[in-house]
Design a protein around this motif. Structure first.
Motif, short mmCIF file in Angstrom:
data_model
loop_
_atom_site.label_atom_id
_atom_site.label_comp_id
_atom_site.label_asym_id
_atom_site.label_seq_id
_atom_site.Cartn_x
_atom_site.Cartn_y
_atom_site.Cartn_z
N ARG A 50 0.82 -1.20 0.00
CA ARG A 50 0.00 0.00 0.00
C ARG A 50 0.86 1.26 0.00
O ARG A 50 1.79 1.39 0.80
N GLY A 51 0.56 2.18 -0.93
CA GLY A 51 1.27 3.45 -0.99
C GLY A 51 2.46 3.47 -1.93
O GLY A 51 2.93 4.55 -2.29
N ASP A 52 2.96 2.29 -2.33
CA ASP A 52 4.03 2.26 -3.31
C ASP A 52 3.48 2.69 -4.67
O ASP A 52 2.27 2.72 -4.89
N GLU A 53 4.38 3.00 -5.59
CA GLU A 53 3.97 3.46 -6.91
C GLU A 53 4.30 2.42 -7.99
O GLU A 53 5.36 1.77 -7.93
N VAL A 54 3.40 2.31 -8.95
CA VAL A 54 3.61 1.48 -10.13
C VAL A 54 3.49 2.40 -11.35
O VAL A 54 2.47 3.07 -11.53
N ALA A 55 4.54 2.44 -12.19
CA ALA A 55 4.58 3.37 -13.31
C ALA A 55 4.39 2.63 -14.63
O ALA A 55 4.86 1.49 -14.80
N MET A 56 3.71 3.30 -15.55
CA MET A 56 3.46 2.72 -16.87
C MET A 56 3.11 3.84 -17.84
O MET A 56 2.72 4.93 -17.43
N CYS A 57 3.25 3.59 -19.13
CA CYS A 57 2.65 4.47 -20.12
C CYS A 57 1.23 3.96 -20.38
O CYS A 57 0.92 2.79 -20.15
N PHE A 67 -3.88 -5.15 -11.26
CA PHE A 67 -2.90 -5.70 -10.32
C PHE A 67 -2.40 -4.64 -9.36
O PHE A 67 -2.11 -4.94 -8.19
N ALA A 68 -2.26 -3.40 -9.84
CA ALA A 68 -1.84 -2.31 -8.96
C ALA A 68 -2.88 -2.07 -7.87
O ALA A 68 -2.53 -1.88 -6.69
N MET A 69 -4.14 -2.11 -8.24
CA MET A 69 -5.20 -1.93 -7.25
C MET A 69 -5.22 -3.09 -6.26
O MET A 69 -5.53 -2.91 -5.08
N LEU A 70 -4.87 -4.28 -6.72
CA LEU A 70 -4.85 -5.45 -5.85
C LEU A 70 -3.91 -5.25 -4.66
O LEU A 70 -4.21 -5.68 -3.54
N VAL A 71 -2.76 -4.60 -4.91
CA VAL A 71 -1.79 -4.38 -3.84
C VAL A 71 -1.90 -2.97 -3.26
O VAL A 71 -1.06 -2.56 -2.46
N GLU A 72 -2.94 -2.24 -3.68
CA GLU A 72 -3.22 -0.88 -3.19
C GLU A 72 -2.05 0.07 -3.47
O GLU A 72 -1.71 0.92 -2.65
N ALA A 73 -1.45 -0.09 -4.64
CA ALA A 73 -0.36 0.79 -5.06
C ALA A 73 -0.92 1.97 -5.85
O ALA A 73 -1.97 1.87 -6.49
N GLU A 74 -0.20 3.08 -5.81
CA GLU A 74 -0.56 4.26 -6.60
C GLU A 74 -0.09 4.06 -8.04
O GLU A 74 1.00 3.52 -8.27
N GLN A 75 -0.90 4.49 -8.99
CA GLN A 75 -0.55 4.34 -10.39
C GLN A 75 -0.02 5.64 -10.98
O GLN A 75 -0.62 6.70 -10.80
N ILE A 76 1.11 5.55 -11.65
CA ILE A 76 1.65 6.67 -12.43
C ILE A 76 1.42 6.32 -13.89
O ILE A 76 1.98 5.34 -14.40
N ARG A 77 0.60 7.10 -14.57
CA ARG A 77 0.29 6.85 -15.98
C ARG A 77 0.83 7.99 -16.83
O ARG A 77 0.42 9.13 -16.66
N VAL A 103 7.33 -1.70 -19.02
CA VAL A 103 7.63 -1.34 -20.40
C VAL A 103 7.08 -2.47 -21.26
O VAL A 103 7.54 -3.61 -21.17
N THR A 104 6.09 -2.16 -22.08
CA THR A 104 5.39 -3.18 -22.85
C THR A 104 5.85 -3.11 -24.29
O THR A 104 5.63 -2.12 -24.98
N ASN A 105 6.51 -4.17 -24.76
CA ASN A 105 7.19 -4.10 -26.05
C ASN A 105 7.05 -5.42 -26.82
O ASN A 105 7.73 -6.39 -26.48
N PRO A 106 6.18 -5.49 -27.84
CA PRO A 106 5.30 -4.45 -28.36
C PRO A 106 4.21 -4.08 -27.35
O PRO A 106 3.81 -4.90 -26.54
#
Length: 255
Positions: A50-57, A67-77, A103-106
């Protein structure tokens, strides 16, 4: 079939060994899970709270926010740039509280790629406290020469983990087999959250058989890539704009 009354090997030992041999890495650098989506969930369970950040485009794979909500993490979009992951902007958005960056590639759903050199530049900017998850679910379909073997980056970047799947090019989506390649310490962390017997015996055997038939898989992939090119060209001829597709699908922006 004769062993259906017995539990499968929880660690998928034989499949891990086959994957390690195929990838040219140590077996301690490989784990297996219930599809790459299952491994992505395991990663957040292992590294975030809880409170950690998960970053993504964004937009990207729809399961990341779940999955971010599952662990109650903050999302950086961070918005995509030209339908593509904006790695410089994503690097700027990462803070000391960011535990995981995707990083999603493709990319899913746009089908675009970033070059391996761009990924290296991104890794060099990301703090070692942030795990970079390179999601390569569609990697077998990539024809862009800027994208090279990402496993070669692991030696210099212990905070990188690569996830892949047998669901797409291997055609085993219903059997749910995915794998991750990374530093042994990262693999050990992922294994802590593996649901017992998550990958059943039939799935393990099918994945091993597919690894032993990569030439056949390559023929199927080539057919898909050819059809992908035909569809993209038809859209463009009709006046539609679509980015260069590198997955097994074509993204058609409609605004």
């Amino acid at each position: 079939i004769e062993q259906v009354n017995l539990y499968a090997d929880h660690g998928a030992t034989a499949l891990r060994e086959d994957l390690a041999a195929s990838l040219g890495v140590d077996v301690e650098q490989v784990t297996v899970g219930a599809g790459s989506a299952g491994i992505l969930q395991q990663l957040l369970l292992a590294y975030c709270e809880r409170g950690d950040e998960v970053a993504m485009c964004w937009p990207s794979f729809e399961a990341y926010p779940v999955f971010a909500m599952l662990v109650e993490a903050e999302q950086i979009r961070v918005p995509l740039h030209d339908e593509t992951f904006d790695l410089p902007a994503l690097a700027v958005a990462i803070t000391p509280h960011t535990k995981v960056a995707f990083v999603t590639n493709p990319n899913n759903p746009t089908g675009t790629v970033v070059g391996t050199d761009e990924i290296v530049e991104f890794l060099d900017r990301v703090p070692s406290t942030c795990l970079v998850v390179l999601d390569e679910a569609y990697t077998e379909f990539v024809t862009d020469s800027r994208v090279t073997d990402s496993t070669l980056l692991l030696a210099d970047h212990p905070n990188l983990v690569i996830t892949r799947t047998f669901s797409k090019a291997h055609g085993l989506a219903a059997l749910r087999v995915g794998y991750a390649v990374g530093h042994p310490d990262v693999i050990a962390m992922i294994d802590r959250t593996l649901v017992p017997f998550a990958v059943n015996d039939l799935a393990q055997r099918a994945a091993a058989a597919s690894l032993a038939a990569l030439d056949e898989m390559s023929v199927r992939v080539a057919d898909v890539v050819a059809e992908r090119g035909r569809v993209a060209a038809a859209f463009r001829s009709a006046g539609w704009s679509t980015p260069d597709p590198q997955g097994n699908f074509v993204w058609l922006p409609v605004t």
